[in-house]
Design a protein around this motif. Structure first.
Motif, mmCIF file in Angstrom:
data_model
loop_
_atom_site.group_PDB
_atom_site.id
_atom_site.type_symbol
_atom_site.label_atom_id
_atom_site.label_comp_id
_atom_site.label_asym_id
_atom_site.label_seq_id
_atom_site.Cartn_x
_atom_site.Cartn_y
_atom_site.Cartn_z
ATOM 1 N N THR A 305 -3.617 -1.598 9.144
ATOM 2 C CA THR A 305 -2.681 -2.542 9.745
ATOM 3 C C THR A 305 -2.987 -2.671 11.227
ATOM 4 O O THR A 305 -3.392 -1.713 11.882
ATOM 5 N N LYS A 331 -6.114 -2.442 1.498
ATOM 6 C CA LYS A 331 -4.903 -3.246 1.773
ATOM 7 C C LYS A 331 -4.824 -3.437 3.286
ATOM 8 O O LYS A 331 -4.775 -2.466 4.038
ATOM 9 N N VAL A 333 -2.908 -5.390 6.535
ATOM 10 C CA VAL A 333 -1.684 -6.073 6.958
ATOM 11 C C VAL A 333 -1.800 -6.423 8.440
ATOM 12 O O VAL A 333 -1.989 -5.547 9.284
ATOM 13 N N ASP A 354 9.137 -2.645 8.422
ATOM 14 C CA ASP A 354 8.349 -3.261 7.360
ATOM 15 C C ASP A 354 7.039 -2.509 7.155
ATOM 16 O O ASP A 354 6.599 -2.312 6.016
ATOM 17 N N CYS A 355 6.413 -2.081 8.245
ATOM 18 C CA CYS A 355 5.164 -1.324 8.151
ATOM 19 C C CYS A 355 5.385 -0.003 7.426
ATOM 20 O O CYS A 355 4.574 0.399 6.592
ATOM 21 N N GLU A 358 5.579 -0.762 3.772
ATOM 22 C CA GLU A 358 4.244 -1.040 3.233
ATOM 23 C C GLU A 358 3.450 0.258 3.046
ATOM 24 O O GLU A 358 2.747 0.425 2.045
ATOM 25 N N ASN A 361 4.853 2.140 0.027
ATOM 26 C CA ASN A 361 4.457 1.476 -1.222
ATOM 27 C C ASN A 361 2.996 1.758 -1.560
ATOM 28 O O ASN A 361 2.635 1.933 -2.729
#
Length: 368
Positions: A305, A331, A333, A354-355, A358, A361
């Motif tokens: 990210t 993944k 972001v 939100d990070c 993520e 998850n």
């Protein structure tokens, strides 16, 4: 204990997100929850940084270059150790302090995080803080670690490795790897699953994370199930290839924010340019300090990210493309309107929460 933003803003980030292809890699782009202005800073971030941006206008350029004098390091450490998160975790989480013996006998401080509803045989998050290899601490990212633990009920462990320049490279790197091996050897007593260890780190901690994964691969131990790299330092040597060539043309910047964002990019360019001196080595073009140059085939699933206006954005997105081309499950972001270190702002910016979601998850997805 509460957020400084509404649940609606958090929901809007998910509602407005979308996948784009960047240099062959799928990137999940998280738009600003409350603005469609291209190249804009997040309004909450801009409000917090407005005073700093004004002050930077009057700073001589020489102050933006890395200086490893004790006085300069002391000032930077104070800045990098500032706790910016707002406490928002409600679940009871026990924090157990301990130590792990380094290869030279030094006792490395660690913290173990367990929620009151921790899973049995839980996946483990091993978190390594950032700070340019010379600053930062587990305190700065503690709310991020606790939030991930709250939302997933996994175990987490953070490390307070030795810092440069007092402890030259590879001391801090080896400290982090020693703790990884300790976690792997003690998963049963910790209550975790040795087959589900995920290493994570931000900025310089992302470099240390990749070091742990690389050493694990080299030694064939299979300890790391996945890695999570938050705006990581990956290409100190700035080696160019088909994916990477740093340029300010890579940044979309709205006119209102141009002066501030360009000054911030310049500041990080000055800091990153002096990392070799900080680390106490002239050999930054090796596969540990510049893991970008290493053949990535065989790496475990990787989460990356980065913020739209981060100086490290170009190398982070290039690394995502390189991993994707090599067949590594990746993944990625990208947060619009943000720069560096948003993992330090849990409870302050909705993107920080939100990070954390993520990251949690990702860990749960790849746990057996």
């Amino acid at each position: 204990m509460s957020r400084k933003y509404s649940q609606e803003l958090l929901d809007k980030i998910i509602e407005r997100q979308g996948i784009v292809n960047i240099k062959g890699a799928e990137v999940l782009v998280k738009k600003l929850p409350d603005s469609d202005e291209r190249g804009a800073m997040d309004p909450r971030l801009y409000k917090d940084m407005k005073k700093q941006i004004i002050l930077m206008k009057f700073m001589p350029k020489s102050l933006l270059k890395m200086d490893i004098s004790p006085k300069s390091i002391g000032k930077l450490r104070k800045m990098f150790c500032e706790i910016k998160s707002n406490p928002m975790v409600e679940k009871k989480i026990d924090i157990i302090h301990g130590t792990v013996k380094a290869t030279d006998g030094y006792k490395i401080p660690v913290r173990i995080y367990k929620s009151e509803t921790v899973k049995e045989n839980a996946p483990i998050l091993y978190y390594i803080h950032g700070g340019g290899f010379f600053g930062g601490s587990p305190d700065v990212v503690e709310e991020l670690v606790k939030l991930i633990v709250e939302k997933t009920d996994i175990l987490a462990i953070s490390v307070d490795y030795r810092l440069c320049p007092e402890n030259p490279y590879p001391t801090g790197h080896e400290d982090c790897y020693s703790v990884l091996k300790w976690i792997y050897d003690n998963t049963e007593s910790l209550g975790g699953n040795k087959n589900n260890i995920f290493v994570a780190g931000d900025s310089a901690g992302g470099n240390l994370t990749q070091y742990c994964t690389t050493k694990d691969m080299e030694q064939g131990l299979g300890m790391v199930k996945g890695q999570l790299l938050l705006y990581p330092t990956l290409n100190m040597a700035k080696v160019e290839d088909e994916f990477f060539k740093w340029s300010r043309d890579e940044y979309e910047i709205a006119p209102k924010y141009k002066a501030g964002i360009e000054m911030i990019l310049g500041m990080f360019e000055g800091l990153s340019g002096g990392l070799g001196e900080i680390l106490g080595t002239t050999d930054i073009k090796n596969e540990y300090l510049s893991p970008y140059i290493r053949e990535p085939k065989g790496l475990p699933p990787t989460f990356i990210t980065v913020g739209e206006h981060d100086f490290l954005k170009v190398e982070c997105l290039a690394y995502a493309a390189k991993l994707t081309k090599a067949g590594v499950e990746t993944k990625t972001v990208l947060y619009k309107g943000l720069g560096h270190a948003y993992g330090d702002n849990v409870g302050v910016y909705p993107q920080s929460e939100d990070c954390a979601i993520e990251m949690g998850n990702f860990i749960l997805r790849y746990s057996r």
